[in-house]
Design a protein around this motif. Sequence first.
Motif, PDB file in Angstrom:
ATOM      1  N   GLY A   1      -8.168  -3.906   7.638  1.00 24.75           N
ATOM      2  CA  GLY A   1      -9.399  -3.301   8.126  1.00 24.75           C
ATOM      3  C   GLY A   1     -10.227  -4.321   8.873  1.00 24.75           C
ATOM      4  N   ASN A   2     -11.505  -4.021   9.058  1.00 24.18           N
ATOM      5  CA  ASN A   2     -12.369  -4.936   9.801  1.00 24.18           C
ATOM      6  C   ASN A   2     -12.574  -6.252   9.064  1.00 24.18           C
ATOM      7  N   GLU A   3     -12.882  -6.163   7.761  1.00 23.55           N
ATOM      8  CA  GLU A   3     -13.210  -7.368   6.994  1.00 23.55           C
ATOM      9  C   GLU A   3     -12.366  -7.527   5.738  1.00 23.55           C
ATOM     10  N   GLU A   4     -11.409  -6.656   5.530  1.00 28.84           N
ATOM     11  CA  GLU A   4     -10.542  -6.739   4.367  1.00 28.84           C
ATOM     12  C   GLU A   4      -9.115  -6.407   4.765  1.00 28.84           C
ATOM     13  N   THR A   5      -8.168  -7.010   4.064  1.00 26.22           N
ATOM     14  CA  THR A   5      -6.759  -6.681   4.229  1.00 26.22           C
ATOM     15  C   THR A   5      -6.177  -6.470   2.851  1.00 26.22           C
ATOM     16  N   SER A   6      -5.362  -5.454   2.727  1.00 27.76           N
ATOM     17  CA  SER A   6      -4.779  -5.152   1.428  1.00 27.76           C
ATOM     18  C   SER A   6      -3.290  -4.883   1.564  1.00 27.76           C
ATOM     19  N   VAL A   7      -2.514  -5.566   0.725  1.00 26.48           N
ATOM     20  CA  VAL A   7      -1.092  -5.284   0.584  1.00 26.48           C
ATOM     21  C   VAL A   7      -0.943  -4.461  -0.689  1.00 26.48           C
ATOM     22  N   THR A   8      -0.341  -3.281  -0.584  1.00 24.96           N
ATOM     23  CA  THR A   8      -0.207  -2.387  -1.724  1.00 24.96           C
ATOM     24  C   THR A   8       1.268  -2.181  -2.048  1.00 24.96           C
ATOM     25  N   LEU A   9       1.612  -2.405  -3.310  1.00 23.51           N
ATOM     26  CA  LEU A   9       2.964  -2.146  -3.802  1.00 23.51           C
ATOM     27  C   LEU A   9       2.837  -1.200  -4.982  1.00 23.51           C
ATOM     28  N   GLU A  10       3.674  -0.158  -5.025  1.00 28.87           N
ATOM     29  CA  GLU A  10       3.597   0.767  -6.151  1.00 28.87           C
ATOM     30  C   GLU A  10       4.982   1.238  -6.533  1.00 28.87           C
ATOM     31  N   GLY A  11       5.125   1.618  -7.800  1.00 25.74           N
ATOM     32  CA  GLY A  11       6.423   2.083  -8.272  1.00 25.74           C
ATOM     33  C   GLY A  11       6.458   2.225  -9.772  1.00 25.74           C
ATOM     34  N   MET A  12       7.666   2.148 -10.334  1.00 27.10           N
ATOM     35  CA  MET A  12       7.878   2.277 -11.774  1.00 27.10           C
ATOM     36  C   MET A  12       7.914   0.882 -12.399  1.00 27.10           C
ATOM     37  N   ASN A  13       7.344   0.763 -13.592  1.00 24.96           N
ATOM     38  CA  ASN A  13       7.247  -0.531 -14.259  1.00 24.96           C
ATOM     39  C   ASN A  13       8.606  -1.205 -14.439  1.00 24.96           C
ATOM     40  N   GLU A  14       9.636  -0.399 -14.682  1.00 20.43           N
ATOM     41  CA  GLU A  14      10.970  -0.971 -14.912  1.00 20.43           C
ATOM     42  C   GLU A  14      11.475  -1.733 -13.695  1.00 20.43           C
ATOM     43  N   ASN A  15      10.921  -1.418 -12.512  1.00 21.18           N
ATOM     44  CA  ASN A  15      11.353  -2.084 -11.282  1.00 21.18           C
ATOM     45  C   ASN A  15      10.274  -2.985 -10.691  1.00 21.18           C
ATOM     46  N   TYR A  16       9.282  -3.338 -11.502  1.00 16.76           N
ATOM     47  CA  TYR A  16       8.159  -4.133 -11.000  1.00 16.76           C
ATOM     48  C   TYR A  16       8.628  -5.476 -10.445  1.00 16.76           C
TER      49      TYR A  16
END
Length: 979
Positions: free
Chosen positions: A626-641
């Motif tokens: 974004g303008n003043e923030e950057t976010s890397v998002t990862l999501e899934g099942m705990n068994e494959n964290y």
Amino acid sequence: MNFLKRITIVTSIAAASFTGYAYGQDFQWKEAKSNGYAYKYVTNDPTSARYYTLKNGLTVILSPTKKDPRIQTFIATKAGSKTDPSDHTGLAHYLEHMLFKGTDKYGSKDWAKEKPLLDQIDALYEQYNQTKDEDKRKEIYKEIDKVSGEASKFAIANEYDKMMSGMGADGTNAFTSFEQTVYTEDIPANVADKFLAVQAERFREPVLRLFHTELEAVYEEKNRGLDNDPRKVYEAMFSAIFPNNNYGKQTTIGTVEHLKNPSLKAIREYFNNYYVPNNMGVIMSGDFNPDEMIAKIDKAFSYMKSKPVPEYKVEQEKPITAPIVREVYGPNPENITIGFRFPGATTKDARLLSLIGSMLTNGQAGLIDLDLVKKQKLLGAYAFPYVLKDYSVLLLQGNPTEGQSLDEVKSLLLQEIDKLRKGEFSDDLIQSIVNNEKKNIIQKNEKYTSRAESLMDEFTSEVDHKTTLEYVDEISNLTKKDIMDFVSKYLQDNNYVAVYKRKGEDKNIVKVEKPTITPVSVNREDQSEFLKNIEKMPEAAISPVWLNFDKDIAKNKLDGIEVLSVKNTDNSLFRHYYHFDSGKWNNKMLPLAAEYLQYLGTKNKSSETLSKEFYKLASSFSVNAGNEETSVTLEGMNENYDKTIALFEDLIKNCQPDEKALEAYKARLKKSRANAKQNKGAIMSGLRSYAQYGPQNPFNNVLSDAELDALKAEDLVNILHDLFNHKHKVLYYGPKSGSEVVASLTPVHKLPATLKEMPKSKTFAQIPTDKNKVLFAHYDMVQAEVFWVRNGEQYNPGITPTVNLFNNYFGGGMGSIVFQTIRESKALAYSTYSYFSLPGKKQDKDMVTAYVGTQADKFNESTTAMNELLTTLPKSEQLFETAKSGLKKSIASERVTQDGIIFSYLRAQKLGNNFDMRKNVYEQAPKLTFTDINNFHDKEMKGKNYTYCLVASQDKVKETDMQKLGEVKKLNLNEIFGY
């Protein structure tokens, strides 16, 4: 209200919602009895849904869950636009609007005096409906307007909305689709008795009061649809693919001719025919005891009498044996939509259609995802199943890149169908879809709202809940040959409809002209005895729960960076973020690098291979700058964290420059940027940013064409490789503890001894709104859209309670002053609102915004009406007390949970707060008087300067009318977009 045609994508199949599901279980319908009520349920159904049929035939579906002290409710009728009379299309939708107007018990201050006038209006509309002579019609409408004005003196506008708002309800709304009309509320759990009393009365015998102003709101909605190219594409598609079924023969909002000739008699007949208990359902999910709730619902709705529902005959469609082509014109960019017809929602083939949709498009590893999107052969493409009761449709849509014809796009899309037909897809694709479906099902059960929606959709589509629960097991057993046979049966090379969306003037538009309407009374200070009795009903108090940032968030360290975590004790899902306080203002190339990453591989793995691996793990990643923030998002099942984190860390640290991918990305980006200039929403966003920050603003802070041309793959890859060398935080919600997250990250998230700050290359500050001015952008459209913008003072946390109460009262909902005045009384807009907005960080300024979307020929009236409200705040003690009550109850029943706790903490930090501000609002807002918010209005709005952002056709709004508002500046698209 959300009255648009509702696109229910695979809801009949993939909308099951449950947690902790063990696949391969035996699902069976069983019967039970409790508290004197018999019900059915499905064994091993973690939603614990109970299905009741009351003596009068009313279906009740109850799914209790204690996570939030709230209840999502749907009251659904299995009737919609497909059951409209052919000579009164749009009628179901009209009726939906009118069911917010009240009965003889509420919505009226003197029913005995109001009724004779409403009877006169009924008779006048029948005359109007049957009269062809335009001069006579105008005379009749003048009389309708006159008598409506008299009748409105006895009406209490929006009393339904006031009752629901006073209960602390959220999402007061309704929608009409082909075969469902649904009324929705999200209520605090302690007002269920009040809610049921209101709903039982609402459906007893609705009164069609304030009809001609609401009719004008529907006119506005129709005109908005005329400016909506995607809507026109869908209507053209359904008309061609369903020439015999009412899905294609009539639209939800109806024809212009029928909108101009409403019949209140026909509307009542429709209500009496379809709003009967054996055709309706009450669906609830949330915090309640089902034994107690069913007894309450039975008591409330037992007055309803069962009666036969008119038979709806499903007209059979003939097979399509040659491609059918339609064309749609409008200002939006070109695209093509292809549709294949399938059987209806209750069939096995419709369930297989859901799987086919996922095989083509799943966002990561579908054939279209990998072959067309990942390889950048198109600007964009996707497939999705549109599942309805009588029939279903598989829709494919593609957007061309620069120099590409729509026929070329069509060929590329059909090639992917051919690959399915020939079995040219990965052997493990079905299993990967199964893995992701398991995850999706858990996600859908995280909230009571989505659970209730799934059960409601099953009810209106008449899909068996047991079949829904068995879906994952059903598709798990399919073979490649099963898929090939299915595709060969339904997806041939000649049995489709293709709708070409062309850019150009739509010469078929017939605008709904505005009638002359005299503003009607809204009688804000009046209350019916019914409302007073509702308010007197007892309700158990709900104690609010405040966040404690020291206790609710685990705070750990990983090599000097913060790891903020909240433990997931409900299911096996995780969401993991790398959060940076830097973005496009630091480096204009950062958003481009973030998007470019999806097309890159490493030395050992191609981009396609990585997408498949993430999908097999039922995981995904995204990078958003974004303008003043950057976010890397990862999501899934705990068994494959651990595998998911390691896979992403390897990608971002070892991604390889790919000049070919970059050249394709540049070409697509240029086309996307050109397309944005043809999008009225994007143009308005640019105007608003210009109004806030001036000619150089965050919206046009982008690379020029020359800078884009000079960009090299190494430039973007270097940004990605260097990303984790800058200061950031780790945010985590999932089953692991904070220390376990640190232990998992230590081997893979290697950091330098000293993390760098990312310097800002550009900083933007809000400019003073020092005079009235109009920023105008031309767009070929029927409507005119106006946004008011005023920059205020720097953030002051002390005014937060006042702001929250003021917004509730003034412009934040259907019971607000703005909505009542501009839409209900004056019928000037379908959509209108106004807010005082607090900034996102303490260095920024407050902002006043207002909006009206209206017909171009109402531009003067609507802007005058809004300016009057911005100048003088109408006083209504009743509405003020309702706003207070609703705000307090809403906050008391709100629960900030999951990763929402972490993001609330980060937002508080940016504002310089170290506590949950909702506590201050809850404690201080009820102490405020009307004088307090009136003084606030006078200080922040009255007599102030505004920048009017106007998107409209230069042929429909006169410059002299704009000049009445302020100095006019006509902006060209290059000034707005920066390229």
